[in-house]
Design an enzyme around this catalytic site. Structure first.
Site, PDB file in Angstrom:
ATOM      1  N   CYS A 134       1.012  -1.147  -0.020  1.00 20.28           N
ATOM      2  CA  CYS A 134       0.021  -0.088  -0.013  1.00 20.28           C
ATOM      3  C   CYS A 134       0.682   1.289   0.157  1.00 20.28           C
ATOM      4  O   CYS A 134       1.342   1.616   1.161  1.00 20.28           O
ATOM      5  CB  CYS A 134      -1.053  -0.097   1.283  1.00 20.28           C
ATOM      6  N   CYS A 137      -0.652   4.358   2.083  1.00 17.92           N
ATOM      7  CA  CYS A 137      -0.195   4.198   3.512  1.00 17.92           C
ATOM      8  C   CYS A 137       1.223   4.366   4.038  1.00 17.92           C
ATOM      9  O   CYS A 137       1.277   4.980   4.997  1.00 17.92           O
ATOM     10  CB  CYS A 137      -0.649   2.708   4.058  1.00 17.92           C
ATOM     11  N   ASP A 138       1.957   3.798   3.152  1.00 21.46           N
ATOM     12  CA  ASP A 138       3.526   3.804   3.665  1.00 21.46           C
ATOM     13  C   ASP A 138       4.506   4.737   2.922  1.00 21.46           C
ATOM     14  O   ASP A 138       5.619   4.823   3.328  1.00 21.46           O
ATOM     15  CB  ASP A 138       3.881   2.109   3.464  1.00 21.46           C
TER      16      ASP A 138
END
Ligand code: NDP
Length: 306
Positions: A134, A137-138
């Site tokens: 992701c 997300c990261d």
């Protein structure tokens, strides 16, 4: 034991939309959101193609709003995941988090899909230490660093362009000599100067040390093996439908996608309906998931009124 007329499993666009329609149809829906309330969309940033938002919409805000809409209309939305299901007869017996048991007259499966990994031991070893599925997300953790994205579909292109805005350099590791992505996404990649596509390449190994990922060893189709230096290794090679819990009862295709009867959301078990990515290997969009959630709720309503 609690008895539920319409149990919805899954807190993505399909599940929440099913809850909206089921609540308005007065079939008292209870929805369990699972481990990822809001669904896969919450791993992205802006949604540009959901109708009604001329300037795009924040993905998390969109999901929060759809959820609130369902709650306002009377849906009972709960934290928790299905841990076991007995669909051998109606009412269906469903266990939540290994503890709570309930009986459901109808069941709408809207459990979505999860990201696929390559299956390399080194990839497993560095999960959370530089290996991620992701980017939104990261990606933040890799600002001004070099990273790689595996895959050549729309997700890979989207993630690569997102990362390109944060990172110094983004490699796309593509196993063929073409991208599967839509023309628009391909163009976006082509117009992003800090993305380099490594064509015809497969990952042999993710390289790293105690600090996390430091590189990847790739093999080109012609047999050449070479290393790239990266700090982040992002997977974008597709998804696996979350149908395993129901697979004993519900017919799926080879990849695990639930088979519905085509004209409706009905599965092979009477009273069980499927909506969203768990039954859709083709479109997998928030809007198509929402639409199929609507269909499933209408089908459940009709079934209960029979
Ligand atoms: P796709 O299945 O479309 O693409 C997967 C990609 O990963 C392909 O390039 C595939 O290669 C590659 N791949 C698969 N397995 C491996 C492997 N083991 N090793 C290396 N590469 C591998 O998945 P996506 O998640 O990209 O997209 C899913 C659906 O969602 C699509 O319909 C897409 O259009 C849609 N989508 C739409 C978006 C939007 O409209 N904004 C955004 C994101 C997704 P190969 O081509 O060789 O099979």
């Amino acid at each position: 034991m609690e008895k539920v007329k319409c149990l919805i499993v899954g807190g993505g666009p399909a599940g929440y939309t099913a809850a909206i329609y089921a609540a308005r149809a007065a079939i008292s829906p209870v929805l369990y959101e699972g481990l990822e309330p809001g669904g896969q969309l919450t791993t992205t940033t802006v949604v540009e193609n959901f109708p009604g938002f001329p300037n795009g919409v924040d993905a998390n805000a969109l999901m929060t709003d759809i959820r609130s809409q369902a709650v306002r209309l009377g849906a009972d939305i709960r934290r928790g995941s299905v841990s076991a299901a007995d669909l051998s007869s109606r009412p269906f017996k469903i266990t939540i988090d290994g503890q709570t048991e309930l009986e459901a007259e109808t069941l709408i499966i809207a459990t979505g899909a999860t990201a696929k990994y390559l299956g390399l031991p080194s990839e497993q070893k560095f999960r959370g230490l530089g290996v991620s599925a992701c980017a939104t997300c990261d990606g933040f953790f890799y600002r001004r660093k070099d990273v790689a994205v595996v895959g050549g579909g729309d997700t890979a292109c989207e993630e690569a362009t997102y990362l390109a805005g944060l990172c110094n350099k983004v490699y796309m590791i593509v196993r063929r000599d073409v991208l599967r992505a839509s023309a628009a996404m391909q163009e976006r990649v082509a117009n992003t100067p800090n993305i380099e596509i490594l064509w015809n390449c497969n990952t042999r190994e993710v390289l790293g040390d105690s600090s996390g990922v430091t590189g990847a060893r790739l093999e080109r189709k012609d047999g050449e093996v070479f290393d790239i230096k990266i700090d982040g290794f992002f997977l974008a090679i597709g998804h696996h439908p979350q149908s395993d819990l129901f697979a004993r009862w519900i017919k799926t295709d080879e990849a695990g996608y639930i088979i519905t009867d085509g004209r409706s959301s009905a599965t092979n078990v009477e009273g069980v309906f499927a909506a969203g990515d768990v039954q859709d290997p083709h479109y997998r969009q928030a809007i198509t998931a929402a639409a199929s959630g609507c269909r499933a709720a209408l089908d459940a309503e009709k079934f209960l009124k029979r």
